[in-house]
Design an enzyme around this catalytic site. Structure first.
Site, mmCIF file in Angstrom:
data_model
loop_
_atom_site.group_PDB
_atom_site.id
_atom_site.type_symbol
_atom_site.label_atom_id
_atom_site.label_comp_id
_atom_site.label_asym_id
_atom_site.label_seq_id
_atom_site.Cartn_x
_atom_site.Cartn_y
_atom_site.Cartn_z
ATOM 1 N N ASP A 60 -6.092 -8.194 14.231
ATOM 2 C CA ASP A 60 -5.659 -9.550 14.530
ATOM 3 C C ASP A 60 -6.378 -10.124 15.744
ATOM 4 O OD1 ASP A 60 -4.433 -7.742 16.222
ATOM 5 O OD2 ASP A 60 -2.405 -8.182 15.527
ATOM 6 N N ASP B 89 4.925 -9.572 9.000
ATOM 7 C CA ASP B 89 5.094 -8.138 8.832
ATOM 8 C C ASP B 89 6.483 -7.837 8.281
ATOM 9 O OD1 ASP B 89 2.572 -7.555 9.676
ATOM 10 O OD2 ASP B 89 3.138 -6.893 11.687
ATOM 11 N N ASP C 162 0.831 -1.212 0.000
ATOM 12 C CA ASP C 162 0.000 0.000 0.000
ATOM 13 C C ASP C 162 0.865 1.262 0.000
ATOM 14 O OD1 ASP C 162 -2.190 -1.634 0.110
ATOM 15 O OD2 ASP C 162 -2.725 -1.175 2.184
ATOM 16 N N ASP D 274 9.015 -6.255 9.349
ATOM 17 C CA ASP D 274 10.177 -6.272 10.229
ATOM 18 C C ASP D 274 10.510 -7.660 10.755
ATOM 19 O OD1 ASP D 274 7.704 -6.060 11.451
ATOM 20 O OD2 ASP D 274 8.490 -5.149 13.275
#
Length: 550
Positions: A281, A188, A133, A190
């Site tokens: 989540d 994710d 995005d 990271d």
């Protein structure tokens, strides 16, 4: 989402500070107790009742949450045998879709995709989606790295959206439209999963009742700074004790947004990803478990991640979790209470999802502290020993049975070093308390806000720096309030020393350090970010006609 930090703030530093403040006030007026002329009998009046009734209601609520800490530790050990054993051998591996949600992650996108390319899972059964995005050069970097690994035979696609509708939940939902896997693994930007991540997690799904499996986070930059050491202690408490206790007992627990695998059918049965909370989540986790799906926590399967290294990013992350969890509580708890789940499941869900209410309660209690001390002094020692002290102990001592337990489980030989970091953990918790209280109140009031992501800078060791890199969370006005509070408590320390209340000084210094540390760190990092931006802008600005360029 982890809620270890607010538990520490409420159940450790604040009860200690209140008890210390009582001690300070009594010490200041000790001469009145020994004065023979001080013989009057205390009589409660309207002001006293108006102050003490809400004071003890708030204090009692906070103590109850403190006792819940003990209960989690008890469940962790009482149900220690209820841990997943080795799964059966897999005879036929299923297709897995790997979703990588990305938003402005130019520093870590290549590292993430490279880690996925090393998976030892059969490539013909993989379906990798980079769900981007981004609004900056990450789009070009991500597209290039996807093309590179696709040319090497990795089944990977680049899916870019021109808007952030639904934020991360919207990106995941959009990816499911073309996902081909029976199972969905999510990482994710990271995170750096090991090559055998899927081979170790997928076998557990041979039990058709399992809807999600969550791995334990570890941290490649835990030793980068004092802040990352603090974050490690807090998150370890969540993953070891909270997840461990809830999963062993059979209570509901949550997917942490990354480093986990979902059965696609469980997502669909629960109603799919929804984006009316900031913790999508946790929201999906509770809906799936209410539907009947079972979750597995696999603490022996670790997934390395990168901790936030800047104060503004850390505070934004904590505020997002605090607000999102309260939004989920408003949305999900009525459904939990109306379900046929056992009472202990409903009780644990309540404590889990409402834990952040402690932030505004703590701020409220702090405003009542001084007048409450005055009233309690004139009511005498007996009531303080019978009422106040047990409430303080119920809250305060939970620290020894929570974070230390977690560190002892992970680091049995060096866990004692955690004691050295506890003052800094408490001070950091103090510093962000007002910001998180604001977030919780916004959630209760129904105020919406955007998904403020946590910037990642590819900080892997002490040699790395984020100062020259882009991406910053805005500091806003909150750091100025934190600095003012730090100065206020510094003056309180001076007052305590002048009045010889030395026993309170160490606790008051936690407030001074906490507020000044978070406040000045936020302001300093924002200043250097603006300075870097101005320098870059001046370097890119074309020189005026006829004037020399610099």
């Amino acid at each position: 989402m982890p809620y270890g930090l607010e538990a520490l703030i409420v159940h450790v530093y604040f009860p200690i500070s209140v008890l210390a403040a009582h001690t300070a006030f009594i010490g200041q007026y000790w001469h009145k107790i020994t004065d023979k002329t001080f013989t009057g009998i205390y009589h409660a009046n309207f002001f006293d009742l108006a102050m003490m009734v809400p004071y003890f209601i708030v204090l009692l609520v906070l103590a109850v949450y403190g006792l819940h800490r003990y209960w989690l530790v008890y469940d962790y050990y009482a149900y220690a045998k209820n841990v997943p054993g080795p799964p059966p051998e897999v005879t036929s591996w299923p297709r897995v879709t790997i979703q990588l949600p990305i938003f402005n992650e130019r520093y870590v996108i290549e590292r993430l995709v490279e880690a996925i390319s090393r998976f030892d899972y059969p490539r013909e059964l993989l379906d990798v989606q980079v769900l981007d995005d981004s609004t900056d050069e990450t789009k070009q970097v991500g597209s290039s790295v996807v093309d590179h690994f696709a040319a090497q035979g990795l089944p990977i696609t680049f899916v870019h959206r021109d808007n952030r509708a639904g934020y991360k939940a919207g990106a995941l939902e959009n990816g499911l439209k073309t996902a081909r896997g029976e199972f969905i693994a999510i990482f994710d930007a990271d995170f750096i999963p090991d090559p055998d991540f899927l081979r170790r997690t997928i076998p557990y799904f041979q039990d058709p009742k399992i809807g999600m499996a969550q791995a334990r986070w570890t941290y490649l930059n835990r030793d980068y700074s004092l802040l990352t050491q603090v974050e490690t202690i807090l998150l370890d408490g969540h993953f070891v004790v909270e997840h461990g206790a809830r999963s062993r007992r059979g209570a509901f627990f949550n997917f942490n947004g990354t480093a986990g695998v979902w059965r696609r059918q469980a997502i669909d049965d629960a109603g799919g990803w929804q984006h009316d909370t900031l913790t999508e989540d946790t929201d999906l986790s509770y809906r799936a478990q209410l539907y009947g799906w079972k979750f597995l926590y696999l603490p022996d399967i670790e997934c390395v991640s990168e901790l936030p290294v800047d104060m503004n990013g850390f505070k934004a992350q904590q505020a997002r979790w605090a607000k999102g969890l309260m939004q989920t509580a408003k949305k999900i708890l009525p459904k939990v209470f109306a379900s046929d789940a056992p009472f202990f499941v409903k009780a644990e869900a309540f404590f889990h999802l409402t834990a952040n209410i402690s932030y505004p309660l703590m701020v409220l209690l702090s405003t009542m502290l001084l007048p409450a001390m005055i009233v309690r002094f004139y009511q005498g020692w007996v009531q303080m020993l019978v009422i106040d002290l047990p409430l303080f102990l119920a809250s305060t001592c939970s620290i020894s049975s929570f974070y230390l337990v977690a560190q002892r489980e992970i680091h049995p030989k060096t866990w004692w070093r955690t004691f050295l970091y506890m003052p800094f953990v408490m001070a950091t918790g103090i510093g962000i308390s007002v910001r998180n209280a604001q977030a919780v109140l916004e959630a209760i009031a129904g105020k919406k806000s955007e998904f403020t992501r946590t910037p990642k800078y590819k900080i892997e060791g002490k040699q790395d720096t984020f100062v020259s890199k882009k991406y910053r969370n805005k500091a806003g006005w909150m750091p100025y309030a934190e600095v003012v509070l730090g100065i206020y408590f510094a003056l309180t320390v001076v007052y305590a020393v002048v009045n010889e209340n030395y026993a309170t000084v160490p606790f008051l210094l936690l407030f001074v350090w906490g507020y000044l540390y978070t406040g000045f760190m936020s302001l300093g990092q924002s200043y250097f970010a603006r300075l870097r931006f101005d320098v870059n802008a001046s370097e890119m600005r074309p020189a005026a006609s006829g004037a020399p360029g610099f």
